[in-house]
Enzyme design. Structure first.
Site, PDB file in Angstrom:
ATOM      1  CG  ASP A  20       4.863   0.153  -9.912  1.00  0.00           C
ATOM      2  OD1 ASP A  20       3.947   0.758  -9.356  1.00  0.00           O
ATOM      3  OD2 ASP A  20       5.891  -0.238  -9.322  1.00  0.00           O
ATOM      4  CD  GLU A 276      -3.123  -2.396  -7.862  1.00  0.00           C
ATOM      5  OE1 GLU A 276      -2.624  -1.652  -7.003  1.00  0.00           O
ATOM      6  OE2 GLU A 276      -3.732  -1.963  -8.855  1.00  0.00           O
TER       7      GLU A 276
END
Ligand code: TRH
Length: 380
Positions: A20, A276
């Site tokens: 994040d 990610e």
């Protein structure tokens, strides 16, 4: 009169791990450096941020880092004016007072949800669509992606040129590796390993240890270390530890700052990555990779894994496609890696060439920061 910069607010809640903050920090820096906008990055966990950027003062409510205004997003929200563009990363919930501030603006801001990365088909159809509305403020979906018609991937300007220069310079690589205490044996393949806990690891390590080619495995401190310790039969592995088992050298690295991590990926022949951001960075490294996808309820992550594999393996010969797909599926199922690793090794030259081709193809898309700015320009 100086030109007024467009103001952007990016909101990040650190759900877990580093993805994040990894994505939002990278985006914030790029917007400032390449698009000359003013960015405030609101983060609820500065300790996670500090791991990626050790310059962070974890006690400061407001600080400047590389041109980005970093704000501590605490529970007692202080009234603040809303920006021109508001990004809620990964569907995080904005403070209600801030939502009011958005609605009170004479011209409502552009409000976007920066979604998770996925190679699935439906992303193209949903990218850029309106989502919910709060009073007069419309929210939009913004989907990163690998396909045309998505928001693309984060890629700083000049990244691939810098990578190429580094990979063409044995001296730059040697210096970087030496700085981390890595003494690479001349004929050893270098592999980096960043992953979640994985029951398949032991079989992979066994296979590398029994190989005729030596392997030097670099493991930044983190969640996979417990599995490495179990395999070595040791406890309390720390950065700097080096252990040799037959053809395999295992070395534990410190968790490095985010820009240094790129250099690590560029230095290695093969990178195991996860989540990610590291997944995308390994693709920009132009080297074969192994992805440990973030687990989701009801195994929906497996659809994402398959969608990416379908796209990524286009253009590979059938045996190479089977080898790399088999390796990725086994890794994500925590199954034995032995046969898959052996088949992957057989197709090495093809997989290496393919990794570079894939990287160049992906670089033809507009990068995510540029796509966001374009979205804003189209909207106003
Ligand atoms: O840490 P991740 O697993 O992060 C995430 C989160 O779990 C998140 O909630 C979830 O939504 C997402 O995965 C899919 O993996 P990721 O995304 O690769 O983030 C890791 C970051 O850490 C990335 O920016 C690279 C950075 N990094 C360093 O800066 N130094 C290091 O030494 C290493 C190993 C990584």
């Amino acid at each position: 009169m100086p030109e007024m910069k467009t103001r952007w607010d990016i909101f990040c809640t650190v759900v877990d791990n580093f993805g994040d903050i990894g994505v939002t920090w990278r985006l914030a820096r790029q917007l400032v450096a390449e698009h000359s906008v003013a960015v405030r990055l609101w983060v609820d966990d500065l300790r996670a941020f500090e791991r990626l950027c050790p310059d962070i003062d974890i006690n400061a409510t407001q600080q400047w880092q590389q041109g980005v205004e970093v704000r501590q997003w605490s529970v007692d929200w202080q009234p603040t004016e809303a920006a021109d563009v508001v990004i809620a990363a990964f569907a995080c919930q904005l403070p209600s007072a801030y939502m009011e501030a958005m609605a009170e603006r004479e011209k409502p801001p552009l409000w976007m949800n920066l979604d998770y990365l996925s190679a699935e088909d439906w992303v193209v159809g949903c990218h850029g669509l309106p989502s919910v509305k709060y009073k007069n403020v419309q929210k939009f979906f913004f989907f990163p992606g690998f396909r045309k018609g998505t928001g693309g991937l984060l890629r700083e300007s000049g990244l691939l040129e810098r990578r190429r220069q580094f990979q063409q310079s044995p001296q730059a690589q040697r210096e970087f590796l030496q700085g981390l205490g890595i003494d690479r044996a001349p004929n050893a393949q270098l592999i980096s390993l960043f992953a979640y806990e994985n029951t398949g690891l032991a079989s992979w390590l066994d296979t590398m240890a029994a190989d005729s080619t030596p392997t030097h495995l670099l493991v930044p401190e983190g969640r996979i270390l417990g599995d490495v310790e179990r395999w070595l039969g040791l406890h309390g592995l720390k950065a700097g530890a080096v252990h040799v088992r037959d053809a395999l050298t295992v070395q534990v690295l410190p968790f490095v700052r985010q820009d240094q991590y790129d250099l690590l990926l560029w230095s290695c022949d093969f990178n195991a990555v996860r989540g990610e951001d590291s997944f995308v960075r390994a693709q920009w490294a132009g080297r074969p990779l192994l992805w440990h996808i973030y687990r989701q309820d009801e195994d929906i992550h497996l659809d994402k894994l398959d969608a990416f594999l379908t796209l990524y393996t286009q253009g590979l010969s059938e045996p190479a496609r089977e080898a790399i797909s088999g390796l990725w599926r086994a890794w994500n199922a925590g199954e034995t890696m032995t046969d898959h690793w052996k088949s992957t090794r057989k197709h090495w030259p093809e997989l290496e060439k393919h990794a570079e081709t894939w990287c160049l193809e992906q670089a033809l898309q507009a990068d995510l920061a540029a796509a966001l700015v374009q979205f804003y320009l189209n909207w106003i």
